[in-house]
Scaffold this motif. Structure first.
Motif, PDB file in Angstrom:
ATOM      1  N   ARG A   1     -79.560  65.560  62.675  1.00  0.00           N
ATOM      2  CA  ARG A   1     -78.427  66.151  63.589  1.00  0.00           C
ATOM      3  C   ARG A   1     -78.122  67.573  63.045  1.00  0.00           C
ATOM      4  N   LEU A   2     -78.533  67.824  61.732  1.00  0.00           N
ATOM      5  CA  LEU A   2     -78.178  68.960  61.112  1.00  0.00           C
ATOM      6  C   LEU A   2     -79.379  70.047  61.796  1.00  0.00           C
ATOM      7  N   ILE A   3     -80.534  69.479  61.838  1.00  0.00           N
ATOM      8  CA  ILE A   3     -81.506  70.463  62.447  1.00  0.00           C
ATOM      9  C   ILE A   3     -81.251  70.656  63.851  1.00  0.00           C
TER      10      ILE A   3
ATOM     11  N   ARG B   1     -71.682  74.869  57.946  1.00  0.00           N
ATOM     12  CA  ARG B   1     -71.456  75.289  59.532  1.00  0.00           C
ATOM     13  C   ARG B   1     -72.213  74.348  60.241  1.00  0.00           C
ATOM     14  N   LEU B   2     -73.389  74.186  59.804  1.00  0.00           N
ATOM     15  CA  LEU B   2     -74.150  73.190  60.511  1.00  0.00           C
ATOM     16  C   LEU B   2     -73.548  71.948  60.555  1.00  0.00           C
TER      17      LEU B   2
ATOM     18  N   ALA C   1     -72.776  69.652  63.940  1.00  0.00           N
ATOM     19  CA  ALA C   1     -73.274  68.266  64.080  1.00  0.00           C
ATOM     20  C   ALA C   1     -72.282  67.321  64.190  1.00  0.00           C
ATOM     21  N   GLY C   2     -70.915  67.545  64.029  1.00  0.00           N
ATOM     22  CA  GLY C   2     -70.002  66.692  63.667  1.00  0.00           C
ATOM     23  C   GLY C   2     -69.914  65.965  62.762  1.00  0.00           C
TER      24      GLY C   2
END
Length: 633
Positions: A21-23, A125-126, A130-131
């Motif tokens: 999800r981060l990517i 920030r990521l 990504a929640g």
């Protein structure tokens, strides 16, 4: 292997779906690669920003890591180098990133010309995009970086966790990092050492709280409520392996402990402990005293005398006025066959109220002071509770939590037990009947219970052989023997006194028989070191009886990072780790040591406790690419 020492500076860790999800949340190729490389290599942040483009071997699929360190003996700065493998998918991302960054004026050879602080900012920030919420309070947020050392546990707030100072709940450990509430910081838990598979002290490196759906797993009469992603231990042909709670199946075996211990920090006294146990089970708190009913005259005499000794006061028997405690004999309350004793003392009332006895019987728990008490006080408490609510080798109560507490106290004495529940019909004095939920805790180690618990009730149990209580699930191990050594097993098994070896493909073996089975493989030249550790350890195996999903509402759960990577929770062994993925999938400890950059295998060996396999496969076996990528290679 050298003795394992705790790691005191573990960083944050994200599960694989969260990393993906981060990517996906990255808006440029640099940010996506900043996540991908440490995820697939396990390198440190300082090593990540130090990578130079010439250090990347695209043909050999490897990255040369260089790090400057100061030598302790003479203060001289030296450069240490190590070569780590990397997958083709990551290298393809590197090529795309290098092509993408040509639009910028930077002409140096650093792969990421940014600072460590900037990496932190990008990750946070990521995470927001990504929640992924912040895990833990701000005092530990700096440890929420992507790194293989973080160990995640998702536990119900009331989960009983063993620490060197006693039992505390998950919520207490989370809320008392500074000691403000309990006047003592809870910074350590008890874990299982990877070298000996025996209890050891482990540092709590991080704490966090979030919400999740919950599963309740009942196995071997013990119960654990946790998130579906929480990890436990089970067994396979090679020893112990991890399993997510959502992947646990009925009749699978989960690893637990047969006994626990802690350092005594509270002393109650044997007489007060005995009284406390009895009133937890059968006492009622009045405004200025207490009251209890009892059918057995000897038990009445014993506790009346104990009250008179500890709290000189007056006793009242209904209809007989006030009399001295020592002359209560043969007085029956009304038309029933029970004695009713009223004891007037504000001192004892205040003391019992401070122990939580002002609650309804369905809400009562074992007083917290018992979780840090010495063995003799625990024995007397359990004896008092058995005098009140025990019979025929079992405890009964309307409070499930109370019996679960008693179950953990019994583990302090090395006594196994099994909890079950059901409805019963109760007849009231006026003839009315009601249905009531009743829970029963059955004692397994009966001989040990008789030795430790000085109950007043007559015990006529049949003696049990404790060697038969520990059954080892060897099914997969035996199946693997037949696959690898066909034709050689039967004669050797019979020589060692094992009759019908094949039946252990379907049933558990007693510990003594399990040692013989392991001996068969050893004589055939197989590696049995892991199983030898398991058989000599205090671990037990609980058969899963039921798995229940709670209501759809998400509830609070608590995560902890620990230096040894596991916790003893409600009698089960719980854990999770990124580095374990490498170990359980076949990577040797020597290779993992080089990848993680540890100067000694002592540091790396902390991860051996999780899967306990002899590992011989390479990095590619850990990170298997899809068939298309392999064809491309």
């Amino acid at each position: 292997m050298p003795e394992v020492t705790p790691i005191k500076d573990l960083k944050g860790y994200l599960e694989a779906p969260e990393v993906e999800r981060l990517i996906a949340a990255a808006t440029n190729r640099r940010d996506a690669l900043l996540v991908r490389i440490p995820w697939r290599s396990g390198i440190r942040v300082s090593e990540l920003i130090g990578i130079k483009v010439p250090d990347i071997d695209f043909k050999g699929r490897a990255i040369l890591i260089k790090i400057q360190k100061q030598r302790k003996r003479d203060g001289k700065t030296i450069e240490r180098r190590r070569l780590i493998p990397i997958d083709q998918g990551t290298l393809d991302m590197v090529r795309e990133y290098l092509e993408w960054r040509k639009q910028f004026p930077y002409k140096g050879d650093l792969l990421f010309p940014i600072t460590r602080q900037r990496v932190d900012q990008i990750f946070w920030r990521l995470g927001r995009r990504a929640g992924i919420k912040e895990i833990g309070d701000p005092t530990i947020s700096k440890h929420r970086k992507l790194h293989p050392h973080h160990l995640r546990h998702c536990l119900h707030p009331d989960t009983r966790i063993l620490t060197p100072e006693g039992i505390y709940t998950a919520k207490q450990i989370y809320e008392n990092s500074t000691g403000e509430l309990l006047h003592k910081p809870l910074n350590r838990v008890v874990s299982i050492s990877g070298k000996s598979l025996r209890p050891c002290s482990s540092v709590v490196t991080s704490r966090s709280k979030h919400t999740s759906q919950l599963l309740t797993i009942e196995a071997g009469g013990y119960e654990l409520t946790c998130s579906p992603e929480h990890r436990l231990f089970t067994v396979d042909a090679d020893g112990l392996k991890e399993v997510k709670a959502k992947e646990v199946t009925i009749e699978q075996y989960l690893v637990g402990v047969s006994s626990i211990s802690w350092t005594v920090t509270e002393k109650i006294g044997v007489e007060r402990s005995r009284l406390l146990g009895y009133f937890v089970g059968d006492g009622n708190l009045l405004t200025r005293g207490i009251m209890f009913t009892e059918k057995t005259k000897d038990i009445v005499d014993f506790y009346v005398e104990l009250l008179r000794k500890l709290y000189p006061a007056r006793l009242k028997i209904k209809g007989k006025g006030y009399i001295e405690p020592h002359i209560i004999h043969d007085i029956i309350h009304g038309d029933s066959n029970s004695y009713k004793v009223t004891f007037n003392s504000t001192a004892v009332a205040r003391w019992l109220k401070s122990m939580g006895l002002d609650k309804h019987s369905r809400e009562r728990r074992v007083p917290a002071i018992l979780w840090r008490a010495e063995v003799e006080d625990i024995c007397q408490f359990l004896a008092g509770y058995y005098d009140a609510e025990g019979s025929a080798g079992r405890y009964t109560s309307a409070s499930k939590c109370l019996l679960q507490d008693v179950q953990i106290l019994l583990l302090r004495l090395g006594i196994l037990s099994s909890l079950s529940g059901g409805e019963r019909t109760v007849t009231l004095p006026r003839g009315n009947t009601i249905k009531q939920k009743q829970y029963v805790l059955y004692i397994s180690n009966q001989n040990r219970f008789l030795f430790y618990i000085p109950t007043l009730k007559r015990l006529s149990w049949r003696a049990t052989d404790e060697r038969k209580l520990r059954k080892i699930p060897m099914q997969e191990f035996v199946v693997s023997l037949y696959r690898g050594y066909t034709g050689q097993l039967t004669p050797l098994a019979e020589q060692k006194g094992i009759k019908h070896l094949a039946r252990y493909k379907k049933i558990c073996a007693l510990a003594e028989t399990a040692r013989k089975i392991v001996g068969v493989k050893k004589e055939l030249g197989g590696d049995t070191r892991v199983w030898e550790k398991v058989l000599s350890s205090p671990l037990v195996f609980h058969k899963v009886q039921s798995i229940t999903q709670t209501s759809g509402v998400e509830q609070e759960v608590y995560d902890f990072g620990t230096s040894y990577g596991n916790l003893i929770t409600n009698g089960f062994l719980s854990h999770n780790s990124f580095a374990i993925h490498c170990i359980k999938r076949g990577m040797t400890i020597e290779r993992l040591q080089k990848i993680l950059g540890h100067s000694s295998p002592t540091t790396t060996s902390v991860y051996l406790q999780y899967s306990l396999k002899d590992l011989h496969e390479s990095y590619d076996e850990v990170w298997k690419e899809d068939e298309a990528t392999e064809t491309k290679d």
